[in-house]
Design a protein around this motif. Structure first.
Motif, PDB file in Angstrom:
ATOM      1  N   PHE A  33       2.516  91.971  12.321  1.00 27.17           N
ATOM      2  CA  PHE A  33       2.589  93.432  12.268  1.00 27.17           C
ATOM      3  C   PHE A  33       1.756  94.036  13.401  1.00 27.17           C
ATOM      4  O   PHE A  33       2.208  94.943  14.110  1.00 27.17           O
ATOM      5  CB  PHE A  33       2.108  93.940  10.906  1.00 27.17           C
ATOM      6  CG  PHE A  33       2.112  95.435  10.804  1.00 27.17           C
ATOM      7  CD1 PHE A  33       3.280  96.113  10.505  1.00 27.17           C
ATOM      8  CD2 PHE A  33       0.956  96.168  11.035  1.00 27.17           C
ATOM      9  CE1 PHE A  33       3.300  97.506  10.428  1.00 27.17           C
ATOM     10  CE2 PHE A  33       0.965  97.557  10.967  1.00 27.17           C
ATOM     11  CZ  PHE A  33       2.129  98.229  10.660  1.00 27.17           C
ATOM     12  N   TRP A  72       9.553  88.908   7.069  1.00 27.13           N
ATOM     13  CA  TRP A  72       8.557  89.439   6.136  1.00 27.13           C
ATOM     14  C   TRP A  72       8.607  88.838   4.730  1.00 27.13           C
ATOM     15  O   TRP A  72       7.564  88.443   4.184  1.00 27.13           O
ATOM     16  CB  TRP A  72       8.642  90.958   6.075  1.00 27.13           C
ATOM     17  CG  TRP A  72       7.412  91.563   5.497  1.00 27.13           C
ATOM     18  CD1 TRP A  72       7.228  92.000   4.228  1.00 27.13           C
ATOM     19  CD2 TRP A  72       6.167  91.765   6.180  1.00 27.13           C
ATOM     20  NE1 TRP A  72       5.946  92.478   4.074  1.00 27.13           N
ATOM     21  CE2 TRP A  72       5.271  92.342   5.266  1.00 27.13           C
ATOM     22  CE3 TRP A  72       5.725  91.517   7.484  1.00 27.13           C
ATOM     23  CZ2 TRP A  72       3.976  92.664   5.583  1.00 27.13           C
ATOM     24  CZ3 TRP A  72       4.419  91.847   7.808  1.00 27.13           C
ATOM     25  CH2 TRP A  72       3.558  92.408   6.878  1.00 27.13           C
ATOM     26  N   HIS A  82       9.838  91.749  18.576  1.00 24.46           N
ATOM     27  CA  HIS A  82       8.865  91.256  17.599  1.00 24.46           C
ATOM     28  C   HIS A  82       8.987  92.010  16.266  1.00 24.46           C
ATOM     29  O   HIS A  82       8.877  91.411  15.194  1.00 24.46           O
ATOM     30  CB  HIS A  82       7.437  91.390  18.141  1.00 24.46           C
ATOM     31  CG  HIS A  82       7.007  90.272  19.016  1.00 24.46           C
ATOM     32  ND1 HIS A  82       7.374  90.165  20.339  1.00 24.46           N
ATOM     33  CD2 HIS A  82       6.228  89.205  18.770  1.00 24.46           C
ATOM     34  CE1 HIS A  82       6.839  89.077  20.864  1.00 24.46           C
ATOM     35  NE2 HIS A  82       6.134  88.479  19.925  1.00 24.46           N
ATOM     36  N   THR A  83       9.198  93.314  16.336  1.00 29.10           N
ATOM     37  CA  THR A  83       9.331  94.108  15.117  1.00 29.10           C
ATOM     38  C   THR A  83      10.547  93.656  14.308  1.00 29.10           C
ATOM     39  O   THR A  83      10.454  93.474  13.083  1.00 29.10           O
ATOM     40  CB  THR A  83       9.441  95.613  15.452  1.00 29.10           C
ATOM     41  OG1 THR A  83       8.244  96.014  16.134  1.00 29.10           O
ATOM     42  CG2 THR A  83       9.644  96.455  14.210  1.00 29.10           C
ATOM     43  N   VAL A 117       4.688  97.827  20.876  1.00 25.66           N
ATOM     44  CA  VAL A 117       5.441  99.089  20.815  1.00 25.66           C
ATOM     45  C   VAL A 117       4.584 100.247  21.319  1.00 25.66           C
ATOM     46  O   VAL A 117       5.044 101.071  22.122  1.00 25.66           O
ATOM     47  CB  VAL A 117       5.977  99.365  19.393  1.00 25.66           C
ATOM     48  CG1 VAL A 117       6.516 100.786  19.265  1.00 25.66           C
ATOM     49  CG2 VAL A 117       7.073  98.352  19.038  1.00 25.66           C
ATOM     50  N   THR A 132       9.762  90.268  12.823  1.00 23.61           N
ATOM     51  CA  THR A 132       8.787  90.386  11.737  1.00 23.61           C
ATOM     52  C   THR A 132       9.462  90.941  10.486  1.00 23.61           C
ATOM     53  O   THR A 132       9.219  90.466   9.371  1.00 23.61           O
ATOM     54  CB  THR A 132       7.605  91.273  12.175  1.00 23.61           C
ATOM     55  OG1 THR A 132       6.981  90.668  13.321  1.00 23.61           O
ATOM     56  CG2 THR A 132       6.588  91.436  11.063  1.00 23.61           C
ATOM     57  N   TRP A 133      10.304  91.933  10.681  1.00 23.24           N
ATOM     58  CA  TRP A 133      11.039  92.533   9.550  1.00 23.24           C
ATOM     59  C   TRP A 133      11.888  91.460   8.842  1.00 23.24           C
ATOM     60  O   TRP A 133      11.891  91.367   7.624  1.00 23.24           O
ATOM     61  CB  TRP A 133      11.912  93.657  10.066  1.00 23.24           C
ATOM     62  CG  TRP A 133      12.761  94.301   8.993  1.00 23.24           C
ATOM     63  CD1 TRP A 133      14.020  93.948   8.618  1.00 23.24           C
ATOM     64  CD2 TRP A 133      12.374  95.382   8.153  1.00 23.24           C
ATOM     65  NE1 TRP A 133      14.454  94.756   7.613  1.00 23.24           N
ATOM     66  CE2 TRP A 133      13.459  95.654   7.294  1.00 23.24           C
ATOM     67  CE3 TRP A 133      11.227  96.159   8.042  1.00 23.24           C
ATOM     68  CZ2 TRP A 133      13.425  96.654   6.340  1.00 23.24           C
ATOM     69  CZ3 TRP A 133      11.211  97.155   7.092  1.00 23.24           C
ATOM     70  CH2 TRP A 133      12.288  97.390   6.263  1.00 23.24           C
ATOM     71  N   SER A 182       3.367  93.345  16.918  1.00 19.88           N
ATOM     72  CA  SER A 182       4.512  94.238  17.114  1.00 19.88           C
ATOM     73  C   SER A 182       4.044  95.651  17.426  1.00 19.88           C
ATOM     74  O   SER A 182       4.567  96.309  18.331  1.00 19.88           O
ATOM     75  CB  SER A 182       5.398  94.250  15.865  1.00 19.88           C
ATOM     76  OG  SER A 182       5.890  92.963  15.580  1.00 19.88           O
ATOM     77  N   SER A 183       3.041  96.111  16.684  1.00 23.14           N
ATOM     78  CA  SER A 183       2.526  97.469  16.868  1.00 23.14           C
ATOM     79  C   SER A 183       1.914  97.665  18.245  1.00 23.14           C
ATOM     80  O   SER A 183       2.160  98.680  18.913  1.00 23.14           O
ATOM     81  CB  SER A 183       1.478  97.784  15.794  1.00 23.14           C
ATOM     82  OG  SER A 183       2.060  97.742  14.514  1.00 23.14           O
ATOM     83  N   GLY A 242       8.131  94.553  21.994  1.00 25.58           N
ATOM     84  CA  GLY A 242       7.710  95.082  20.704  1.00 25.58           C
ATOM     85  C   GLY A 242       8.853  95.242  19.728  1.00 25.58           C
ATOM     86  O   GLY A 242       8.715  94.934  18.540  1.00 25.58           O
ATOM     87  N   LEU A 243       9.985  95.726  20.220  1.00 24.05           N
ATOM     88  CA  LEU A 243      11.145  95.895  19.338  1.00 24.05           C
ATOM     89  C   LEU A 243      11.685  94.552  18.870  1.00 24.05           C
ATOM     90  O   LEU A 243      12.092  94.403  17.711  1.00 24.05           O
ATOM     91  CB  LEU A 243      12.224  96.728  20.030  1.00 24.05           C
ATOM     92  CG  LEU A 243      11.836  98.185  20.305  1.00 24.05           C
ATOM     93  CD1 LEU A 243      12.927  98.883  21.105  1.00 24.05           C
ATOM     94  CD2 LEU A 243      11.529  98.936  19.017  1.00 24.05           C
TER      95      LEU A 243
END
Length: 143
Positions: free
Chosen positions: A90, A140, A132-133, A97, A136-137, A93-94, A129-130
């Protein structure tokens, strides 16, 4: 360790490792590489003078990026589960981004310092970042 199936985290991890290795290459490439990759004239001049600061900063960045790659690979199930995996992914990713979006306030508040480096590095970080996001989503529930 499960069968790696999260393609987004596999891609994100690979991109982070490539970024890490690029930073190591910049050290060996010397001042011209610091300039080309947008580190700034000050860093390039310090590298020309043989100062240790550019090397240490660049190695620190490379180490962080390499670690981020390992966390992405861990989240994808490619390597063993690393500690604090969910919050780390998290946070990674943050950071990517937020760094990617940094060009917006810079452009609005300090257009005089806007450069191709800021634009391209921001787009690269936002893309990382996108990815990785998304990874991660997807990962999760199993983290």
């Amino acid at each position: 360790m499960s069968n790696p199936s999260n393609i987004m985290l596999l891609i994100g991890g690979t991109l982070s490792i490539i970024a890490s290795l690029t930073h190591v290459a910049i050290i060996f490439g010397g001042p011209a590489w610091y300039r080309f990759f947008g580190a700034g004239e000050r860093m390039a001049l310090m590298a020309e003078r043989g100062e240790l600061y550019p090397t240490l900063i660049t190695l620190a960045i490379a180490s962080v990026l390499f670690t981020w790659g390992l966390y992405a690979f861990s989240g994808a199930g490619l390597i063993l589960k690393l500690p604090l995996l969910a919050p780390a992914l998290f946070a990674i990713s943050s950071v990517y981004v937020l760094r990617g979006l940094a060009f917006i306030p810079i452009y609005l508040l300090r257009p005089d310092i806007m450069s191709p480096f800021w634009l391209w590095s921001s787009l690269i970080c936002l893309t990382f970042g996108l990815i990785h996001t998304a990874g991660t989503w997807l990962a999760w529930p199993s983290l």
